[in-house]
Design a protein around this motif. Structure first.
Motif, PDB file in Angstrom:
ATOM      1  N   CYS A   9      -7.578  -9.404  -7.756  1.00 59.41           N
ATOM      2  CA  CYS A   9      -6.220  -9.765  -8.153  1.00 59.41           C
ATOM      3  C   CYS A   9      -6.203 -11.080  -8.919  1.00 59.41           C
ATOM      4  O   CYS A   9      -7.184 -11.835  -8.921  1.00 59.41           O
ATOM      5  CB  CYS A   9      -5.338  -9.888  -6.909  1.00 59.41           C
ATOM      6  N   THR A  13      -8.000 -12.773  -4.961  1.00 54.73           N
ATOM      7  CA  THR A  13      -8.182 -12.029  -3.722  1.00 54.73           C
ATOM      8  C   THR A  13      -8.626 -10.614  -4.081  1.00 54.73           C
ATOM      9  O   THR A  13      -8.565 -10.206  -5.247  1.00 54.73           O
ATOM     10  CB  THR A  13      -6.882 -11.968  -2.894  1.00 54.73           C
ATOM     11  N   TYR A  15      -8.375  -6.368  -3.208  1.00 53.00           N
ATOM     12  CA  TYR A  15      -7.597  -5.284  -2.629  1.00 53.00           C
ATOM     13  C   TYR A  15      -8.487  -4.055  -2.629  1.00 53.00           C
ATOM     14  O   TYR A  15      -9.096  -3.718  -3.646  1.00 53.00           O
ATOM     15  CB  TYR A  15      -6.336  -5.006  -3.449  1.00 53.00           C
ATOM     16  N   LYS A  36       2.188  -2.802  -2.324  1.00 57.20           N
ATOM     17  CA  LYS A  36       3.029  -4.001  -2.198  1.00 57.20           C
ATOM     18  C   LYS A  36       2.180  -5.275  -2.378  1.00 57.20           C
ATOM     19  O   LYS A  36       2.613  -6.228  -3.010  1.00 57.20           O
ATOM     20  CB  LYS A  36       3.686  -3.981  -0.813  1.00 57.20           C
ATOM     21  N   TYR A  37       0.959  -5.255  -1.832  1.00 51.51           N
ATOM     22  CA  TYR A  37       0.068  -6.414  -1.910  1.00 51.51           C
ATOM     23  C   TYR A  37      -0.240  -6.803  -3.352  1.00 51.51           C
ATOM     24  O   TYR A  37      -0.234  -7.979  -3.700  1.00 51.51           O
ATOM     25  CB  TYR A  37      -1.242  -6.129  -1.164  1.00 51.51           C
ATOM     26  N   THR A  38      -0.507  -5.823  -4.190  1.00 58.36           N
ATOM     27  CA  THR A  38      -0.911  -6.135  -5.566  1.00 58.36           C
ATOM     28  C   THR A  38       0.267  -6.419  -6.491  1.00 58.36           C
ATOM     29  O   THR A  38       0.093  -7.031  -7.537  1.00 58.36           O
ATOM     30  CB  THR A  38      -1.751  -4.993  -6.177  1.00 58.36           C
ATOM     31  N   ARG A  41       0.518  -9.888  -7.368  1.00 60.29           N
ATOM     32  CA  ARG A  41      -0.774 -10.494  -7.722  1.00 60.29           C
ATOM     33  C   ARG A  41      -1.357  -9.880  -8.997  1.00 60.29           C
ATOM     34  O   ARG A  41      -2.566  -9.805  -9.171  1.00 60.29           O
ATOM     35  CB  ARG A  41      -1.751 -10.316  -6.566  1.00 60.29           C
TER      36      ARG A  41
END
Length: 84
Positions: A9, A13, A15, A36-38, A41
């Motif tokens: 990302c 970080t 994923y 949702k995490y990416t 990012r």
């Protein structure tokens, strides 16, 4: 074909996920329609992937990779660098 993959990302970080359409999934992540995490990012870059015959195998490997430490993921990525 099914894929287990690692993205790097924008915030450096990682994923890890799985898909049956790697190209579309990476595009979805970068379009904000992935996880949702990416979403916060972006952009993300594919740095590693493996191929599997079944969804079950890919999901099992995804779980295994998610259990690795950051250092272990970096070693995995560098041993099998994705060409750009």
């Amino acid at each position: 074909m099914n894929y287990t993959y690692i993205l790097q990302c924008k915030d450096d970080t990682f994923y890890t996920g799985w898909t049956n359409n790697l190209e579309k999934r990476i595009k979805d992540h970068n379009d904000g329609k992935g996880a949702k995490y990416t979403k916060a990012r972006r952009p993300v870059k594919l740095v590693y992937y493996e191929t599997y015959e079944t969804k079950k195998q890919a999901m099992k490997r995804e779980y295994e990779i998610k259990q690795l430490s950051r250092k272990e993921k970096i070693v995995l990525i560098h041993k099998n660098k994705v060409s750009e």
